[in-house]
Design an enzyme around this catalytic site. Structure first.
Site, mmCIF file in Angstrom:
data_model
loop_
_atom_site.group_PDB
_atom_site.id
_atom_site.type_symbol
_atom_site.label_atom_id
_atom_site.label_comp_id
_atom_site.label_asym_id
_atom_site.label_seq_id
_atom_site.Cartn_x
_atom_site.Cartn_y
_atom_site.Cartn_z
ATOM 1 N N GLU A 49 0.827 -1.222 0.000
ATOM 2 C CA GLU A 49 0.000 0.000 0.000
ATOM 3 C C GLU A 49 0.854 1.261 0.000
ATOM 4 O O GLU A 49 1.812 1.369 0.787
ATOM 5 C CB GLU A 49 -0.892 -0.002 1.247
ATOM 6 C CG GLU A 49 -2.309 0.414 0.970
ATOM 7 C CD GLU A 49 -2.961 -0.430 -0.114
ATOM 8 O OE1 GLU A 49 -3.039 0.038 -1.263
ATOM 9 O OE2 GLU A 49 -3.391 -1.550 0.172
ATOM 10 N N ASP A 52 3.529 2.210 -4.785
ATOM 11 C CA ASP A 52 3.708 2.235 -6.244
ATOM 12 C C ASP A 52 4.264 3.585 -6.698
ATOM 13 O O ASP A 52 5.159 3.654 -7.535
ATOM 14 C CB ASP A 52 2.411 1.878 -6.983
ATOM 15 C CG ASP A 52 1.214 2.757 -6.637
ATOM 16 O OD1 ASP A 52 1.253 3.462 -5.605
ATOM 17 O OD2 ASP A 52 0.224 2.730 -7.398
ATOM 18 N N SER A 145 -10.759 1.082 -6.575
ATOM 19 C CA SER A 145 -10.291 1.637 -7.837
ATOM 20 C C SER A 145 -11.376 1.878 -8.882
ATOM 21 O O SER A 145 -11.156 1.683 -10.062
ATOM 22 C CB SER A 145 -9.217 0.692 -8.390
ATOM 23 O OG SER A 145 -8.510 1.307 -9.403
ATOM 24 N N ASP A 190 -3.200 0.770 -10.221
ATOM 25 C CA ASP A 190 -4.607 0.523 -10.563
ATOM 26 C C ASP A 190 -4.789 0.324 -12.064
ATOM 27 O O ASP A 190 -5.495 -0.576 -12.513
ATOM 28 C CB ASP A 190 -5.469 1.710 -10.104
ATOM 29 C CG ASP A 190 -5.362 1.965 -8.620
ATOM 30 O OD1 ASP A 190 -4.784 1.107 -7.918
ATOM 31 O OD2 ASP A 190 -5.845 3.004 -8.152
ATOM 32 N N LYS A 234 -9.878 10.426 -3.262
ATOM 33 C CA LYS A 234 -8.486 10.895 -3.380
ATOM 34 C C LYS A 234 -8.381 12.275 -3.999
ATOM 35 O O LYS A 234 -7.558 13.087 -3.616
ATOM 36 C CB LYS A 234 -7.677 9.925 -4.257
ATOM 37 C CG LYS A 234 -7.242 8.680 -3.539
ATOM 38 C CD LYS A 234 -6.214 7.899 -4.325
ATOM 39 C CE LYS A 234 -6.735 7.290 -5.587
ATOM 40 N NZ LYS A 234 -5.891 6.200 -6.091
#
Length: 458
Positions: A49, A52, A145, A190, A234
């Site tokens: 988590e 990336d 996502s 994602d 987000k």
């Protein structure tokens, strides 16, 4: 193969209830039939988590929930978007004048991101107009996502409508970049899993260059997703981008302390690669170089020998300009330890020892504690939900996605699945009126699904 183009499948629409319903709704809406359909799946990240965007590998799988769009290319420059969910308003615009409003995270803006990414990649001067009707089964703002699946779906829709082709990897990279039009500084997991997923296997997704490796999950356990029913967006909050900046600032300070060219270093992985040391050694360096107390912008400027103006214009993103303190030690510590857990998770899956399920569960639990304590991306409801899942038989449970709401993913032995689902429903959903209303789509076992596809009527 990961490098090929997304599959195009002929289907008998009459035999597919969801496609048939979408086709009928499309005809009722636009007065004509769709020419093709595109689907892109949501995903659940099993472990890895918030790493990336720091350059580290992650371990997600696609889920069955998806975004499905029915499409008709039209001989005009008009884009018309509609949604089967009446909560989402219709939208239309000239396809030659795409404006993405970063201040509003409306659903159509995510479609426009994918559209704009393809338009710009090919330099399309006169793109095809389209009528599009969207149907989504991914719970919104749940950390599964849904927004990236919509960007990916829109990218593939635009590609197909304009008669172009790209590999899955190229599509994933374009959609990652184009989602940033809405202001989310995502790392690419994602979009990568949405295109590169294959049925029956999770994937280790690595970056620079983007590649995906199969990870066979152990038999004898299933992954269960549970929605906390707390929405997190987000693009509408600064938590997420603040964490991205904290990792970027930690990269700069670690680089400078080791005599590296800190101005060129953007990601925590870059520091490890340049120094040529292990993740364990990076954790030691974090302890030596960064203090646990929050850093003020003044202290960061002093460490780097730059002005506040330089910090804001050259390093910080638009929506983190007003943040006054940053936790660098905790964020870097989470990233390097989480990156190591991902590699360990893959190794256990590959070697399949007798106690694999137990070992994987422990890694998930460690990941959760780090997300909660070091990255501070949990919330009281997620903490409660993880506790309930562990109490009723999960060997491992953690938040998945950005956090601050959204879902947990739990690893549950197959023989305990039914009692697990029953008990979690009772303890978390049926004790709360608001959650009870959302219960049906909030708790489900899932298995690795396939990536983005185009359907054409046979």
């Amino acid at each position: 193969m990961a490098g090929d183009t997304p599959s195009s499948l002929p289907v008998q629409v009459v035999e597919q209830p969801r496609l048939l319903k979408l086709k009928e709704s499309f005809i009722a809406k636009f007065g004509s039939a769709p020419k093709f359909y595109v689907r892109a799946p949501g995903r659940v990240n099993l472990i890895g988590e918030h790493i990336d965007y720091c350059g580290y590998a992650v371990l997600p799988m696609a889920i069955e929930q998806d975004i499905l769009i029915a499409v008709e290319p039209v001989n005009s420059d008009v884009l018309q978007l509609a949604n089967t969910n009446s909560l989402y308003l219709d939208f239309s615009a000239s396809i030659n004048d795409i404006q993405i409003d970063k201040t509003k995270s409306q659903w159509h803006n995510y479609f426009l991101c994918g559209l704009k990414g393809i338009q710009e990649h090919f330099g399309l001067n006169n793109p095809t107009g389209m009528n599009c009707l969207l149907d989504g089964t991914i719970p919104p703002s749940s950390g599964l996502s849904s927004s990236s699946a919509l960007v990916c779906c829109a990218g593939l829709v635009t590609l197909r409508a304009n008669g172009k082709t790209l590999s899955k990897v190229e599509l994933a990279e374009i959609c990652t970049k184009s989602e940033r039009y809405i202001g989310t500084e995502g790392g690419g997991m994602d979009q990568a899993i949405s295109f590169l997923a294959e049925e029956g296997t999770a994937k280790l997704i690595e970056f620079s260059p983007l590649r995906a490796t199969d990870v066979r999950l152990p038999s004898g356990a299933v992954f269960v997703i549970a929605n906390s029913c707390v929405e997190m967006n987000k693009a509408a909050t600064s938590h997420y981008n603040t964490r991205v900046m904290e990792c970027r600032l930690a990269t700069k300070l670690l680089s400078k302390s080791k005599g590296l060219d800190w101005k060129k270093m953007l990601r925590l992985q870059d520091v490890q690669a340049k120094l040529g040391v292990s993740l364990e050694e990076m954790l030691t360096i974090v302890e030596e170089v960064l203090h646990p107390e929050p850093y003020s912008t003044e202290e960061i400027c002093k460490c780097l020998g730059i002005s506040l103006e330089d910090l804001r214009s050259q390093i910080l993103s638009q929506n983190t300009q007003d943040v006054s303190t940053f936790k660098l030690h905790q964020r870097a510590k989470h990233v390097y330890s989480e990156a190591a857990r991902v590699l360990e998770f893959k190794k256990i899956c590959n070697e399949a020892p007798a106690n694999a399920i137990q070992l994987l569960g422990e890694l998930m639990n460690q990941s959760y504690i780090s997300c909660r304590e070091m990255y501070e991306c949990s919330c009281p409801e997620l903490d409660q939900l993880v506790d309930i899942c562990l109490q009723f038989g999960a060997v491992g449970s953690r938040l998945t996605g950005a956090g601050w709401g959204g879902c947990t993913v739990s690893m549950v032995p197959t023989d305990k699945l039914n009692t697990f689902l029953k008990n979690v429903k009772k303890a978390y959903y049926q004790s709360d009126v608001q959650r009870l209303a959302l219960e049906n789509n909030s708790l489900f076992a899932t298995k690795p699904g396939r990536g983005a596809l185009v359907f054409v009527e046979a």
